[in-house]
Motif scaffolding. Structure first.
Motif, PDB file in Angstrom:
ATOM      1  N   LYS A   1       0.861  -1.175   0.000  1.00 39.20           N
ATOM      2  CA  LYS A   1       0.000   0.000   0.000  1.00 39.20           C
ATOM      3  C   LYS A   1       0.896   1.223   0.000  1.00 39.20           C
ATOM      4  O   LYS A   1       1.957   1.221   0.614  1.00 39.20           O
ATOM      5  CB  LYS A   1      -0.892   0.018   1.236  1.00 39.20           C
ATOM      6  CG  LYS A   1      -1.725  -1.232   1.399  1.00 39.20           C
ATOM      7  CD  LYS A   1      -2.808  -1.299   0.348  1.00 39.20           C
ATOM      8  CE  LYS A   1      -3.638  -2.538   0.517  1.00 39.20           C
ATOM      9  NZ  LYS A   1      -2.952  -3.757   0.172  1.00 39.20           N
TER      10      LYS A   1
ATOM     11  N   GLU B   1      -1.923   3.286   5.229  1.00 46.52           N
ATOM     12  CA  GLU B   1      -2.287   1.965   4.732  1.00 46.52           C
ATOM     13  C   GLU B   1      -1.192   0.994   5.119  1.00 46.52           C
ATOM     14  O   GLU B   1      -0.036   1.349   5.284  1.00 46.52           O
ATOM     15  CB  GLU B   1      -2.433   1.986   3.215  1.00 46.52           C
ATOM     16  CG  GLU B   1      -3.706   2.606   2.723  1.00 46.52           C
ATOM     17  CD  GLU B   1      -3.820   2.432   1.227  1.00 46.52           C
ATOM     18  OE1 GLU B   1      -4.623   1.606   0.797  1.00 46.52           O
ATOM     19  OE2 GLU B   1      -3.095   3.123   0.520  1.00 46.52           O
TER      20      GLU B   1
ATOM     21  N   THR C   1      -1.362  -5.994   3.630  1.00 48.16           N
ATOM     22  CA  THR C   1      -2.263  -7.030   4.118  1.00 48.16           C
ATOM     23  C   THR C   1      -1.672  -8.405   3.839  1.00 48.16           C
ATOM     24  O   THR C   1      -1.303  -8.718   2.713  1.00 48.16           O
ATOM     25  CB  THR C   1      -3.636  -6.917   3.430  1.00 48.16           C
ATOM     26  OG1 THR C   1      -4.116  -5.589   3.580  1.00 48.16           O
ATOM     27  CG2 THR C   1      -4.624  -7.885   4.062  1.00 48.16           C
TER      28      THR C   1
ATOM     29  N   CYS D   1      -9.582  -4.368  -7.489  1.00 53.05           N
ATOM     30  CA  CYS D   1      -8.738  -4.023  -6.348  1.00 53.05           C
ATOM     31  C   CYS D   1      -8.175  -2.634  -6.657  1.00 53.05           C
ATOM     32  O   CYS D   1      -7.215  -2.516  -7.414  1.00 53.05           O
ATOM     33  CB  CYS D   1      -7.611  -5.034  -6.170  1.00 53.05           C
ATOM     34  SG  CYS D   1      -8.162  -6.746  -5.986  1.00 53.05           S
TER      35      CYS D   1
ATOM     36  N   ASP E   1      -4.502  -0.731  -4.363  1.00 55.88           N
ATOM     37  CA  ASP E   1      -3.382  -1.662  -4.277  1.00 55.88           C
ATOM     38  C   ASP E   1      -2.332  -1.368  -5.336  1.00 55.88           C
ATOM     39  O   ASP E   1      -2.553  -0.588  -6.254  1.00 55.88           O
ATOM     40  CB  ASP E   1      -3.874  -3.098  -4.462  1.00 55.88           C
ATOM     41  CG  ASP E   1      -4.963  -3.456  -3.481  1.00 55.88           C
ATOM     42  OD1 ASP E   1      -4.620  -3.769  -2.340  1.00 55.88           O
ATOM     43  OD2 ASP E   1      -6.147  -3.392  -3.849  1.00 55.88           O
TER      44      ASP E   1
ATOM     45  N   THR F   1     -10.394  -4.926  -1.259  1.00 56.98           N
ATOM     46  CA  THR F   1      -9.157  -4.171  -1.036  1.00 56.98           C
ATOM     47  C   THR F   1      -9.045  -3.742   0.413  1.00 56.98           C
ATOM     48  O   THR F   1      -9.926  -4.015   1.242  1.00 56.98           O
ATOM     49  CB  THR F   1      -9.121  -2.941  -1.973  1.00 56.98           C
ATOM     50  OG1 THR F   1      -7.824  -2.358  -1.935  1.00 56.98           O
ATOM     51  CG2 THR F   1     -10.154  -1.912  -1.575  1.00 56.98           C
ATOM     52  N   ASN F   2      -7.970  -3.047   0.713  1.00 53.21           N
ATOM     53  CA  ASN F   2      -7.733  -2.439   2.025  1.00 53.21           C
ATOM     54  C   ASN F   2      -7.565  -0.938   1.803  1.00 53.21           C
ATOM     55  O   ASN F   2      -6.462  -0.467   1.560  1.00 53.21           O
ATOM     56  CB  ASN F   2      -6.472  -3.044   2.654  1.00 53.21           C
ATOM     57  CG  ASN F   2      -6.133  -2.436   4.005  1.00 53.21           C
ATOM     58  OD1 ASN F   2      -6.826  -1.550   4.501  1.00 53.21           O
ATOM     59  ND2 ASN F   2      -5.051  -2.909   4.608  1.00 53.21           N
TER      60      ASN F   2
ATOM     61  N   ILE G   1     -13.939  -5.284   2.210  1.00 51.33           N
ATOM     62  CA  ILE G   1     -12.829  -4.362   2.467  1.00 51.33           C
ATOM     63  C   ILE G   1     -12.450  -4.383   3.941  1.00 51.33           C
ATOM     64  O   ILE G   1     -13.246  -4.783   4.799  1.00 51.33           O
ATOM     65  CB  ILE G   1     -13.181  -2.918   2.043  1.00 51.33           C
ATOM     66  CG1 ILE G   1     -14.386  -2.389   2.833  1.00 51.33           C
ATOM     67  CG2 ILE G   1     -13.453  -2.859   0.541  1.00 51.33           C
ATOM     68  CD1 ILE G   1     -14.747  -0.937   2.532  1.00 51.33           C
ATOM     69  N   ILE G   2     -11.254  -3.926   4.219  1.00 52.97           N
ATOM     70  CA  ILE G   2     -10.743  -3.893   5.590  1.00 52.97           C
ATOM     71  C   ILE G   2     -10.890  -2.494   6.162  1.00 52.97           C
ATOM     72  O   ILE G   2     -10.647  -1.496   5.477  1.00 52.97           O
ATOM     73  CB  ILE G   2      -9.266  -4.342   5.619  1.00 52.97           C
ATOM     74  CG1 ILE G   2      -9.161  -5.836   5.282  1.00 52.97           C
ATOM     75  CG2 ILE G   2      -8.636  -4.076   6.980  1.00 52.97           C
ATOM     76  CD1 ILE G   2      -7.736  -6.348   5.203  1.00 52.97           C
TER      77      ILE G   2
ATOM     78  N   VAL H   1      -9.135  -4.318  13.901  1.00 47.26           N
ATOM     79  CA  VAL H   1      -9.280  -4.481  12.454  1.00 47.26           C
ATOM     80  C   VAL H   1     -10.450  -5.421  12.164  1.00 47.26           C
ATOM     81  O   VAL H   1     -10.630  -6.436  12.837  1.00 47.26           O
ATOM     82  CB  VAL H   1      -7.982  -5.035  11.841  1.00 47.26           C
ATOM     83  CG1 VAL H   1      -8.177  -5.352  10.364  1.00 47.26           C
ATOM     84  CG2 VAL H   1      -6.852  -4.045  12.027  1.00 47.26           C
TER      85      VAL H   1
ATOM     86  N   TRP I   1     -13.146  -6.928   8.714  1.00 43.95           N
ATOM     87  CA  TRP I   1     -13.630  -6.912   7.347  1.00 43.95           C
ATOM     88  C   TRP I   1     -15.034  -6.313   7.340  1.00 43.95           C
ATOM     89  O   TRP I   1     -15.859  -6.631   8.211  1.00 43.95           O
ATOM     90  CB  TRP I   1     -13.699  -8.321   6.767  1.00 43.95           C
ATOM     91  CG  TRP I   1     -12.369  -8.941   6.447  1.00 43.95           C
ATOM     92  CD1 TRP I   1     -11.645  -9.785   7.236  1.00 43.95           C
ATOM     93  CD2 TRP I   1     -11.607  -8.784   5.240  1.00 43.95           C
ATOM     94  NE1 TRP I   1     -10.485 -10.167   6.604  1.00 43.95           N
ATOM     95  CE2 TRP I   1     -10.443  -9.561   5.373  1.00 43.95           C
ATOM     96  CE3 TRP I   1     -11.813  -8.072   4.068  1.00 43.95           C
ATOM     97  CZ2 TRP I   1      -9.473  -9.643   4.371  1.00 43.95           C
ATOM     98  CZ3 TRP I   1     -10.858  -8.141   3.061  1.00 43.95           C
ATOM     99  CH2 TRP I   1      -9.693  -8.926   3.216  1.00 43.95           C
TER     100      TRP I   1
END
Length: 354
Positions: A17, A22, A25, A48, A51, A161-162, A184-185, A246, A248
């Motif tokens: 990231k 970010e 992951t 995504c 990323d 994605t994160n 997503i996270i 954290v 999801w």
């Protein structure tokens, strides 16, 4: 039963990231959650969009499992300024110039060849990324909110994605605007954001299946300041920090979220005090929810890990008492303000005879 999908090798361990808030992951974190949704991705276009499409474990995961999941298409975008672009692979773009952190890029594929005919290997992924025309330079910087990246968003079915935690609100708002499913996270406290909680309350968004407590370790860029409470540097000088809370967040359903939470306690006024400023009882732990109480209960936000929409109704939240109509009151008990809570009612009250 856990579905066995392609696992990562040593060269595919951390997703990259670029934003300072970010984190990389872990491949196993992605796979553990994806085990619950393997039937949701057939003939879907996955995007995504936060990323690096060549270094990211999100990209690597979907490349390795493209055929297993029966994907229709995979789109991954990166943005300029990424500190990891080009650190694992030496690639060339559609201008036949080396891929660098000076540009945003897109990887857009509709098939992943398998050299052995049985499964996608690291060598298959590397060969694909080196194929002409797979790596393309974006005209803009690759920001997920740019017109160029929104055009890819419109073509997608599911976003995985994160996103940067600092941009979580705007990221979800964008997905909502274009009515996209997502996985997503984010931070668990994002549930109570005034932009997010209405989606939680109306059962449009919920927490994922695989992360329910504790914290998670994320790799961070080499120049990341190690100011977190928990961090380490491995023998290769790679930095990691532990991030609390954290979770999801997703719009994809899974069977486990429809299982009833087993309740064993009964309501006793002395054990469940009423708030000073609102007619609702304080429940200190999710496990202590009384089985026989019909009124409003204020439970911890981590209750959402056990939330079954058929068993409970989310009425609102007790946070500041001012974040919109669903923020009903500020939780004050015996003159002391309590941490934010979620207000629920039991749809399946158990009346027990003495």
């Amino acid at each position: 039963m856990t579905i066995k999908m392609a696992t990562s090798n040593s060269g595919l361990n951390h997703a990259a990231k670029a934003k300072k808030d970010e984190f990389y992951t872990d491949y196993d974190v992605i796979q553990s959650e994806m085990n619950y949704y393997t039937d949701k991705f057939e003939n879907k276009v996955v995007l995504c969009n936060c990323d690096d499409p060549f270094e990211s474990n999100f990209a690597k995961f979907f490349l390795r499992n493209f055929n297993y999941l029966k994907l229709k298409r995979l789109i991954c975008t990166s943005y300029s300024g990424s500190p990891v672009t080009g650190t694992q692979l030496s690639l060339f773009d559609d201008y036949n110039e080396p891929v660098t952190s000076q540009h945003g890029y897109v990887m857009d594929i509709s098939s992943v060849p398998m050299s052995n005919g049985r499964g996608v290997t690291d060598a298959d992924v590397t060969a694909l990324l080196h194929s002409k025309g797979v790596v393309k330079r974006l005209k803009g910087d690759g920001d997920f909110a740019s017109d160029e990246c929104i055009s890819y968003l419109k073509q997608s079915d599911i976003v995985v994605t994160n996103p940067p935690f600092s941009k979580f609100r705007s990221f979800v708002a964008l997905l909502e605007k274009y009515q996209k499913d997502f996985l997503i996270i984010g931070n668990v406290n994002a549930m109570t954001y005034k932009e997010i909680f209405p989606l939680i309350q109306s059962n449009k968004v919920w927490l994922g299946a695989s992360i329910h407590s504790g914290d998670r370790e994320f790799r961070v860029p080499d120049n990341y300041p190690l100011k977190a409470a928990g961090y380490r540097v491995d023998e290769n000088g790679i930095k990691y920090i532990r991030v609390k809370g954290v979770r999801w967040f997703t719009t994809l359903d899974y069977s486990q979220r429809h299982e009833d939470l087993i309740l064993y306690k009964r309501y006793l006024p002395d054990e469940y005090p009423t708030y000073d400023n609102y007619e609702a009882i304080h429940v200190s732990k999710t496990a202590d929810i009384p089985m026989d109480y019909e009124g409003l209960m204020a439970v911890p936000i981590t209750f959402m890990d056990k939330y079954n929409p058929e068993q409970f109704e989310i009425v609102g939240e007790a946070n500041h008492g001012s974040d919109g109509p669903l923020d009903i009151f500020k939780p004050v008990l015996n003159g002391k303000t309590k941490f934010k809570r979620i207000l629920i009612k039991n749809r399946k009250v158990q009346h027990i005879e003495d």
